[in-house]
Design an enzyme around this catalytic site. Sequence first.
Site, PDB file in Angstrom:
ATOM      1  N   GLY A  27      85.451  86.238 -10.711  1.00  0.00           N
ATOM      2  CA  GLY A  27      84.387  86.135  -9.711  1.00  0.00           C
ATOM      3  C   GLY A  27      84.512  84.893  -8.862  1.00  0.00           C
ATOM      4  O   GLY A  27      85.441  84.086  -9.041  1.00  0.00           O
ATOM      5  N   THR A  29      82.502  82.242  -8.671  1.00  0.00           N
ATOM      6  CA  THR A  29      82.219  80.977  -9.376  1.00  0.00           C
ATOM      7  C   THR A  29      83.441  80.582 -10.203  1.00  0.00           C
ATOM      8  O   THR A  29      83.840  79.400 -10.224  1.00  0.00           O
ATOM      9  CB  THR A  29      80.968  81.126 -10.276  1.00  0.00           C
ATOM     10  OG1 THR A  29      79.975  81.867  -9.561  1.00  0.00           O
ATOM     11  CG2 THR A  29      80.410  79.770 -10.674  1.00  0.00           C
ATOM     12  N   ASP A  79      83.043  81.797 -17.825  1.00  0.00           N
ATOM     13  CA  ASP A  79      82.876  82.940 -16.916  1.00  0.00           C
ATOM     14  C   ASP A  79      81.524  82.835 -16.204  1.00  0.00           C
ATOM     15  O   ASP A  79      80.618  82.113 -16.656  1.00  0.00           O
ATOM     16  CB  ASP A  79      82.954  84.258 -17.717  1.00  0.00           C
ATOM     17  CG  ASP A  79      83.202  85.464 -16.827  1.00  0.00           C
ATOM     18  OD1 ASP A  79      83.282  85.311 -15.590  1.00  0.00           O
ATOM     19  OD2 ASP A  79      83.318  86.574 -17.376  1.00  0.00           O
ATOM     20  N   ASP A  82      76.047  87.884 -13.381  1.00  0.00           N
ATOM     21  CA  ASP A  82      75.209  88.413 -12.303  1.00  0.00           C
ATOM     22  C   ASP A  82      73.737  88.128 -12.563  1.00  0.00           C
ATOM     23  O   ASP A  82      72.961  87.967 -11.630  1.00  0.00           O
ATOM     24  CB  ASP A  82      75.454  89.916 -12.158  1.00  0.00           C
ATOM     25  CG  ASP A  82      76.913  90.196 -11.824  1.00  0.00           C
ATOM     26  OD1 ASP A  82      77.361  89.733 -10.764  1.00  0.00           O
ATOM     27  OD2 ASP A  82      77.617  90.824 -12.636  1.00  0.00           O
ATOM     28  N   GLY A  94      79.675  92.712 -12.088  1.00  0.00           N
ATOM     29  CA  GLY A  94      79.616  92.889 -10.631  1.00  0.00           C
ATOM     30  C   GLY A  94      81.013  92.950 -10.025  1.00  0.00           C
ATOM     31  O   GLY A  94      81.231  93.578  -8.991  1.00  0.00           O
ATOM     32  N   GLY A  95      81.965  92.316 -10.689  1.00  0.00           N
ATOM     33  CA  GLY A  95      83.353  92.335 -10.222  1.00  0.00           C
ATOM     34  C   GLY A  95      84.195  93.378 -10.953  1.00  0.00           C
ATOM     35  O   GLY A  95      85.421  93.385 -10.833  1.00  0.00           O
ATOM     36  N   GLU A 101      86.148  91.046 -19.984  1.00  0.00           N
ATOM     37  CA  GLU A 101      85.270  89.873 -20.174  1.00  0.00           C
ATOM     38  C   GLU A 101      84.620  89.921 -21.551  1.00  0.00           C
ATOM     39  O   GLU A 101      84.511  88.901 -22.243  1.00  0.00           O
ATOM     40  CB  GLU A 101      84.217  89.838 -19.060  1.00  0.00           C
ATOM     41  CG  GLU A 101      84.839  89.538 -17.699  1.00  0.00           C
ATOM     42  CD  GLU A 101      83.891  89.664 -16.521  1.00  0.00           C
ATOM     43  OE1 GLU A 101      84.219  89.118 -15.456  1.00  0.00           O
ATOM     44  OE2 GLU A 101      82.835  90.301 -16.643  1.00  0.00           O
TER      45      GLU A 101
HETATM   46  C1  5RP Z   1      82.758  89.979 -12.851  1.00  0.00           C
HETATM   47  C2  5RP Z   1      81.552  89.243 -13.287  1.00  0.00           C
HETATM   48  C3  5RP Z   1      81.216  87.989 -12.558  1.00  0.00           C
HETATM   49  O1  5RP Z   1      81.143  86.951 -13.481  1.00  0.00           O
HETATM   50  C4  5RP Z   1      79.887  88.152 -11.870  1.00  0.00           C
HETATM   51  O2  5RP Z   1      79.958  89.277 -11.002  1.00  0.00           O
HETATM   52  C5  5RP Z   1      79.493  86.916 -11.069  1.00  0.00           C
HETATM   53  O3  5RP Z   1      80.295  86.781  -9.949  1.00  0.00           O
HETATM   54  P1  5RP Z   1      80.170  85.556  -8.932  1.00  0.00           P
HETATM   55  O4  5RP Z   1      80.579  84.323  -9.661  1.00  0.00           O
HETATM   56  O5  5RP Z   1      81.097  85.945  -7.812  1.00  0.00           O
HETATM   57  O6  5RP Z   1      78.720  85.492  -8.456  1.00  0.00           O
HETATM   58  O7  5RP Z   1      80.871  89.615 -14.198  1.00  0.00           O
HETATM   59  O8  5RP Z   1      82.899  91.212 -13.509  1.00  0.00           O
END
Ligand code: 5RP
Length: 220
Positions: A27, A29, A79, A82, A94-95, A101
């Site tokens: 993601g 972050t 990690d 969301d 979300g990714g 994960e």
């Molecule tokens: C990916 C995830 C990400 O950690 C989550 O979507 C947060 O993303 P971002 O850091 O872009 O806000 O679970 O599967």
Amino acid sequence: MSDAKRLAAEKAIEYVEPGSIIGVGTGSTVAWFIDALGRMEDRIKGAVSSSDQSSELLRAAGIDVYDLNATGPLSLYVDGADECDPHKRLIKGGGAALTREKIIAEASARFICIVDPSKQVDVLGKFPLPVEVIPMARSLVAREILAMTRAQPVWRQDANERGVVTDNGNLILDIHGLAITDPLALESAINQIPGVVAVGLFARRAADVVIVGGEPLRIL
Ligand code: 5RP
């Protein structure tokens, strides 16, 4: 928000032991975190990556990517998320990287979650809950989830309106309209449906530490 994400990611570097192999999530972050890892003076030995996207970023930062089967248990996993509730239970995926994960979180002694303040909620579920499913089970799983929760599963599409395909060759259903009062029970119930690979609820294996970026930075 990108400043808050960067601040959380840079704080997480303090938990990284030079010479170790760590788990790395996916993601925007985490992209800041990988950037900071690449600039560490005392380098890590390498990383186990939760997605093809993160593997590419890691290699570009000069960090070796290892297979989890070769490393055994990990001391640290970093990690994003969301959503995050006050008990450090999470919605992730979300990714579309939720399955790997979950595997890396389970393999790790310590799970540090890095978020910006918008990710904090009292009750999980406003963010649609991702579920990775085997392609042939897509409709079956959607019907069973609807019957179980009365909330609507939606087949995730990409920008070209094609079904998103995960790194594992599967599909994603996003469950809209949930208010998850018992995350542990819902995680377990969805996991029981044949064809479900993983659900993006991290309640059984919640985060150990949550770093919320921003001013002031907070550690939960
Ligand atoms: C990916 C995830 C990400 O950690 C989550 O979507 C947060 O993303 P971002 O850091 O872009 O806000 O679970 O599967």
